[in-house]
Design a protein around this motif. Structure first.
Motif, PDB file in Angstrom:
ATOM      1  N   UNK A   8       0.850  -1.186   0.000  1.00  0.00           N
ATOM      2  CA  UNK A   8       0.000   0.000   0.000  1.00  0.00           C
ATOM      3  C   UNK A   8       0.889   1.240   0.000  1.00  0.00           C
ATOM      4  N   UNK A   9       0.404   2.274  -0.656  1.00  0.00           N
ATOM      5  CA  UNK A   9       1.111   3.558  -0.685  1.00  0.00           C
ATOM      6  C   UNK A   9       0.098   4.663  -0.446  1.00  0.00           C
ATOM      7  N   UNK A  10       0.402   5.544   0.479  1.00  0.00           N
ATOM      8  CA  UNK A  10      -0.441   6.711   0.726  1.00  0.00           C
ATOM      9  C   UNK A  10       0.120   7.896  -0.050  1.00  0.00           C
ATOM     10  N   UNK A  11      -0.686   8.917  -0.244  1.00  0.00           N
ATOM     11  CA  UNK A  11      -0.274  10.082  -1.031  1.00  0.00           C
ATOM     12  C   UNK A  11       0.936  10.786  -0.426  1.00  0.00           C
ATOM     13  N   UNK A  53      -1.814  10.527  -6.790  1.00  0.00           N
ATOM     14  CA  UNK A  53      -1.040  11.449  -5.946  1.00  0.00           C
ATOM     15  C   UNK A  53      -1.662  12.848  -5.955  1.00  0.00           C
ATOM     16  N   UNK A  54      -2.075  13.317  -7.132  1.00  0.00           N
ATOM     17  CA  UNK A  54      -2.674  14.640  -7.239  1.00  0.00           C
ATOM     18  C   UNK A  54      -3.970  14.735  -6.436  1.00  0.00           C
ATOM     19  N   UNK A  55      -4.851  13.768  -6.608  1.00  0.00           N
ATOM     20  CA  UNK A  55      -6.156  13.782  -5.926  1.00  0.00           C
ATOM     21  C   UNK A  55      -5.998  13.707  -4.414  1.00  0.00           C
ATOM     22  N   UNK A  56      -5.229  12.716  -3.934  1.00  0.00           N
ATOM     23  CA  UNK A  56      -5.174  12.496  -2.506  1.00  0.00           C
ATOM     24  C   UNK A  56      -4.236  13.448  -1.776  1.00  0.00           C
ATOM     25  N   UNK A  57      -3.240  14.012  -2.471  1.00  0.00           N
ATOM     26  CA  UNK A  57      -2.391  15.017  -1.847  1.00  0.00           C
ATOM     27  C   UNK A  57      -3.187  16.299  -1.639  1.00  0.00           C
ATOM     28  N   UNK A  58      -4.051  16.630  -2.599  1.00  0.00           N
ATOM     29  CA  UNK A  58      -4.850  17.856  -2.485  1.00  0.00           C
ATOM     30  C   UNK A  58      -5.909  17.761  -1.395  1.00  0.00           C
ATOM     31  N   UNK A  59      -6.302  16.529  -1.000  1.00  0.00           N
ATOM     32  CA  UNK A  59      -7.316  16.361   0.037  1.00  0.00           C
ATOM     33  C   UNK A  59      -6.701  16.165   1.412  1.00  0.00           C
TER      34      UNK A  59
END
Length: 139
Positions: A74-77, A132-138
């Protein structure tokens, strides 16, 4: 900060003994942190194949190696990467929407998946940069 917990293992009860076998069970909302809306399983996946390679907008999942071994990454943003080895049918892995995940299987592996929503292709994020873009922005 995300409203979902990070990926983590869930241990289900293991009832029985070697001479008669075992059963593991959970009831709604007991150990699974969401209402189960879909159940599916994968099997006969060649060991050289890596599956997954996606994240979700909404879907939460619990992955269980009902048979064999499944290695889940698993990898988180934020870049946090964890490796989980599922090989006991009374242990599941909670995977939140914000986790990019891949799975690799032993040939005999049967993966049981409990999911929080019915299948919708639009819920899948299949491009890592988009994830990365979606979850980093949230965050």
């Amino acid at each position: 900060m995300s409203q979902f917990p990070n990926p983590h293992l869930i241990e289900f009860p293991k009832l029985g003994e070697p001479g008669i076998g075992y059963i593991s069970v959970t009831e709604q909302s007991q150990l699974v942190p969401f209402a189960v809306q879909r159940i599916f399983w994968t099997y006969y996946t060649p060991e050289s194949i890596v599956r997954g390679r996606h994240a979700h907008h909404r879907t939460e999942q619990v992955l269980i190696a009902a048979a064999g071994r499944i290695t889940v990454t698993t990898e988180l943003a934020d870049g946090t990467i964890e490796l989980f080895r599922l090989e006991d049918p009374h242990v599941g892995l909670y995977v939140p929407p914000q986790a990019w995940h891949t799975m690799q299987y032993s040939h005999s592996a049967v993966q049981l998946v409990l999911a929080s929503v019915p299948y919708q292709e639009a819920d899948y994020i299949r491009n890592h940069d988009e994830f990365k873009r979606i979850w980093t922005s949230q965050a």
